[in-house]
Motif scaffolding. Structure first.
Motif, PDB file in Angstrom:
ATOM      1  N   GLY A 130       0.807  -1.209   0.000  1.00 47.42           N
ATOM      2  CA  GLY A 130       0.000   0.000   0.000  1.00 47.42           C
ATOM      3  C   GLY A 130       0.843   1.262   0.000  1.00 47.42           C
ATOM      4  O   GLY A 130       0.541   2.225  -0.714  1.00 47.42           O
ATOM      5  N   GLN A 131       1.914   1.276   0.807  1.00 50.55           N
ATOM      6  CA  GLN A 131       2.787   2.456   0.866  1.00 50.55           C
ATOM      7  C   GLN A 131       3.485   2.684  -0.465  1.00 50.55           C
ATOM      8  O   GLN A 131       3.587   3.817  -0.939  1.00 50.55           O
ATOM      9  N   LEU A 132       3.948   1.600  -1.101  1.00 46.43           N
ATOM     10  CA  LEU A 132       4.658   1.745  -2.372  1.00 46.43           C
ATOM     11  C   LEU A 132       3.707   2.222  -3.466  1.00 46.43           C
ATOM     12  O   LEU A 132       4.048   3.101  -4.263  1.00 46.43           O
ATOM     13  N   ARG A 133       2.503   1.654  -3.519  1.00 46.49           N
ATOM     14  CA  ARG A 133       1.525   2.084  -4.521  1.00 46.49           C
ATOM     15  C   ARG A 133       1.141   3.543  -4.324  1.00 46.49           C
ATOM     16  O   ARG A 133       1.015   4.299  -5.279  1.00 46.49           O
ATOM     17  N   SER A 134       0.944   3.931  -3.057  1.00 42.54           N
ATOM     18  CA  SER A 134       0.581   5.315  -2.768  1.00 42.54           C
ATOM     19  C   SER A 134       1.691   6.269  -3.191  1.00 42.54           C
ATOM     20  O   SER A 134       1.435   7.341  -3.760  1.00 42.54           O
ATOM     21  N   ALA A 135       2.947   5.893  -2.925  1.00 41.45           N
ATOM     22  CA  ALA A 135       4.069   6.760  -3.301  1.00 41.45           C
ATOM     23  C   ALA A 135       4.149   6.930  -4.819  1.00 41.45           C
ATOM     24  O   ALA A 135       4.385   8.029  -5.336  1.00 41.45           O
ATOM     25  N   ILE A 136       3.920   5.814  -5.556  1.00 44.76           N
ATOM     26  CA  ILE A 136       3.966   5.892  -7.019  1.00 44.76           C
ATOM     27  C   ILE A 136       2.802   6.722  -7.550  1.00 44.76           C
ATOM     28  O   ILE A 136       2.964   7.548  -8.458  1.00 44.76           O
ATOM     29  N   ALA A 137       1.596   6.512  -6.968  1.00 47.46           N
ATOM     30  CA  ALA A 137       0.413   7.219  -7.451  1.00 47.46           C
ATOM     31  C   ALA A 137       0.519   8.727  -7.220  1.00 47.46           C
ATOM     32  O   ALA A 137       0.016   9.531  -8.017  1.00 47.46           O
ATOM     33  N   GLN A 138       1.191   9.137  -6.140  1.00 50.48           N
ATOM     34  CA  GLN A 138       1.298  10.556  -5.824  1.00 50.48           C
ATOM     35  C   GLN A 138       2.484  11.235  -6.515  1.00 50.48           C
ATOM     36  O   GLN A 138       2.673  12.431  -6.385  1.00 50.48           O
ATOM     37  N   THR A 139       3.284  10.443  -7.242  1.00 53.54           N
ATOM     38  CA  THR A 139       4.399  11.010  -7.997  1.00 53.54           C
ATOM     39  C   THR A 139       3.885  11.523  -9.342  1.00 53.54           C
ATOM     40  O   THR A 139       3.089  10.866  -9.995  1.00 53.54           O
ATOM     41  N   SER A 140       4.322  12.696  -9.763  1.00 57.82           N
ATOM     42  CA  SER A 140       3.843  13.267 -11.027  1.00 57.82           C
ATOM     43  C   SER A 140       5.013  13.882 -11.794  1.00 57.82           C
ATOM     44  O   SER A 140       6.046  14.221 -11.223  1.00 57.82           O
ATOM     45  N   PHE A 141       4.838  14.012 -13.122  1.00 57.54           N
ATOM     46  CA  PHE A 141       5.827  14.663 -13.976  1.00 57.54           C
ATOM     47  C   PHE A 141       5.076  15.348 -15.124  1.00 57.54           C
ATOM     48  O   PHE A 141       3.934  15.010 -15.428  1.00 57.54           O
ATOM     49  N   VAL A 142       5.717  16.309 -15.742  1.00 55.62           N
ATOM     50  CA  VAL A 142       5.108  17.087 -16.828  1.00 55.62           C
ATOM     51  C   VAL A 142       5.926  16.861 -18.091  1.00 55.62           C
ATOM     52  O   VAL A 142       7.153  17.065 -18.091  1.00 55.62           O
ATOM     53  N   ALA A 143       5.266  16.427 -19.155  1.00 53.13           N
ATOM     54  CA  ALA A 143       5.955  16.224 -20.427  1.00 53.13           C
ATOM     55  C   ALA A 143       6.317  17.574 -21.045  1.00 53.13           C
ATOM     56  O   ALA A 143       5.650  18.591 -20.800  1.00 53.13           O
ATOM     57  N   GLN A 144       7.357  17.581 -21.876  1.00 54.26           N
ATOM     58  CA  GLN A 144       7.820  18.822 -22.500  1.00 54.26           C
ATOM     59  C   GLN A 144       6.740  19.414 -23.400  1.00 54.26           C
ATOM     60  O   GLN A 144       6.586  20.636 -23.480  1.00 54.26           O
ATOM     61  N   ALA A 145       5.997  18.547 -24.078  1.00 56.75           N
ATOM     62  CA  ALA A 145       4.926  19.042 -24.963  1.00 56.75           C
ATOM     63  C   ALA A 145       3.880  19.815 -24.171  1.00 56.75           C
ATOM     64  O   ALA A 145       3.380  20.865 -24.624  1.00 56.75           O
TER      65      ALA A 145
END
Length: 331
Positions: A161-176
């Motif tokens: 659960g902790q690992l999934r939550s950490a991945i789900a809350q991680t975000s990035f913005v594409a250059q486009a």
């Protein structure tokens, strides 16, 4: 997790499933379900980490219980076969191993206090809203668990659960997307405004043909909601009640009493002797015989349970597991 299995073993079909699980224990012992009768040989490897047959057998048993509980009374025995459940059990073990390896790489851990708090807050382990060691021991025993297995499963679920939550809350913005946002912020538009006053507008009366054409093109705008007239008869339940005499109640009770029978309940206590690397099966048998002789000689069962039982939870209560039905988990 425990509630699903406990609800699933109620009724005739649940008892049939429980008999299927208990018979191998009686004939071959618990080890035959977990290891197939041999030593814990590795059945798969995840990035160099071995998973043995005991772990796979335990996962299969737990998955079979959960699947049976979800079926209720309509058990599908084909779906409970090892052939059907083995791929799911392997996927679970691989996922748990990968998460454990990820936690090791990230230097993360699941605090023991968090696991204990989860156990204390489990509704199935509570009596009148308060945690009960005796209730927990009973529920774990009914489902084939021990405290160490429960803690291990909770730790795995928390890590996933902790690992999934950490991945789900991680975000990035594409250059486009960044380029598009900059264009929108820097966008400029030119607008021309023309003001028209009432004196510049020539009023015109629409003709009959123009009105009919407008109506034909917008008929749905002039539709009213359908309405109906309803007549109903109100019947009050109190007006239909008829008094019932005590003789009628007694006669119905005598007619129905044959359908009810009280099941015998017994109070159970045990001294758990584990068989493993530290103690062989023969050594455990000899120790059990020695303890039996000491009890027959007059020593208190509770004192010996506190000193020798491997079940740390029930040992505090002198090995007491509480009351259970005669046709339940314990004889």
């Amino acid at each position: 997790m425990l509630r699903k299995f406990r609800d699933g073993i109620k009724g005739r079909a649940g008892k049939v499933l429980l008999a299927i699980i208990i018979v191998p224990f009686v004939l071959f012992g618990a080890e035959s379900l977990l290891t197939g009768g041999g030593g814990p040989a590795a059945v798969l490897e995840v990035n160099g980490q071995e998973v043995d047959g005991a772990q796979l057998g335990q996962e299969l048993l737990m998955l079979r219980n959960q699947t049976a509980a979800s079926m209720g009374e309509n058990l599908d025995y084909a779906a409970l076969s090892e052939e059907k459940l083995r791929p799911q059990a392997i996927d679970r073990l691989i996922e748990a191993a990968l998460v454990e390896q990820a936690f090791d790489i990230l230097a993360l851990s699941t605090p023991e206090r968090m696991i204990q708090q989860s156990i204390v807050q489990t509704p199935d382990f509570q009596v009148d809203g308060k945690f009960s060691n005796q209730q927990m021991s009973r529920v774990l025993a009914d489902n084939g668990f021990n405290l160490n297995t429960l803690k291990q499963r909770l730790a795995e679920e928390m890590r996933i659960g902790q690992l999934r939550s950490a991945i789900a809350q991680t975000s990035f913005v594409a250059q486009a997307n960044t380029d598009l946002l900059i264009k929108i912020l820097n966008e400029k538009r030119r607008a021309d405004l023309v003001e028209i006053g009432p004196e510049q507008v020539q009023p015109a009366e629409p003709g009959t043909a123009e009105i009919e054409q407008f109506y034909a093109e917008h008929q749905t705008d002039f539709v009213t909601r359908r309405s109906v007239d309803v007549e109903y008869l109100l019947i009050d339940q109190q007006d239909l009640l008829e008094p019932v005499s005590d003789d009628d109640v007694r006669a119905e009770f005598d007619l129905q009493i044959a359908q009810f029978e009280a099941s015998e309940r017994r109070r159970v206590a045990h001294i758990l002797l584990e068989v493993g690397e530290e103690q062989s099966e023969q050594a455990a048998i000899e120790q059990a015989q020695a303890l039996s002789a000491r009890i027959e000689a007059g020593e208190r069962f509770a004192d010996l349970a506190k000193q020798y039982s491997a079940d740390s939870v029930s040992a505090e209560d002198g090995g007491d597991l509480g009351f259970t039905a005669r046709d339940g988990t314990f004889p």
